[in-house]
Design a protein around this motif. Sequence first.
Motif: not given
Length: 335
Positions: A151-158, A173-178, A236-246
């Motif tokens: 789960r990734c979020t890219h929030w910008n004020p304006n 989103a090009i940053h998240e893509i890479d 900017i947020n990024c969460q990686i959900v894995c088999e044994e943890g987050v």
Amino acid sequence: MDLLRIGVVGCGAIGREHINRITNKLSGGKVVAVSDLYVEGAHKVGDPIGATVYSNSADLVHDPDVDAIVCTTPGFAHQETLRQALEAGKPIFCEKPLTTSAEESLEIVEAEMAGGKRLIQVGFMRRYDKGYMQIKEMIDSGEFGAPLYLRCTHWNPNVDNGYTTEMAVHDTAIHEIDVIHWLVGDDYESARILMPKQTQNKNPELMDPQLMYITCKSGIVAGIEVFVNCHFGYEINCQIVCEEGVIDLPKPAMPSYRKAGGQTTPIEQSWKNRFTHAYDRELQEWINSTRKGEVNGPNAWDGLIANVTADALVRAQTSGQEEPIQVGPRPDFYK
């Protein structure tokens, strides 16, 4: 090479930032030339540091006193400068995106391979952010098991009125893509976009927010939420959900305070401040590698992957369907 003599193409916001950091914060490099179509702007940054000022990239690239190039022009102008650098046989650090289409990026990849030497590094600075580097190490350790979804979020004020729906992919989103591709080490297979209820705080032509989904060949799904008129800050947020943890991307340290009956933790308002240290590390390592004749950061093939994926997402913006992502195997040249 004792000192890397650098020419900077583009003297806009990020160009001025890089000129300042190379001149006042980093070691091993010196800005000796700058260019911009807006020559007065180039003189404003070039004259105080004694740099030669040009009105076009070709003259700068072919200046015999320039060893390497930093390209910070808008994405649509990257291809021309990249071609000039390849023809001159000079290393070039090109801000993201590599180009603005997969076709243009493939042409650059083919031209670099034909020259027989890797010269291009792409400015995907997320790879140099301490937080992203930490979660990369955690994933690679195997302690958390295989990644399942992100789960990734890219929030910008304006954003200004010139910002378009497509730019939410190619410029944001090009940053998240890479960085997602780098984090999980899995190739992309398809992309789709959902358009939720739209904010009233945008220009009529822009779709905002956008919910982007990328599926990897192994089945990993990455969700990227782009909201560029959120009004509350740059986050900017990024969460990686894995088999044994987050694993969660750590937030940058900000002081909390108590005042007027409440407790507050400020939110960063600018990308410049959020990723300052990543930019510093990125450019310093590029200088160090270039002085050794090496390219150790994101390369032109990484730029091509990002553009092919971005093009699929742009198609999905209008089709409303899941769009295929077809890149092909990484050539040995880029391994």
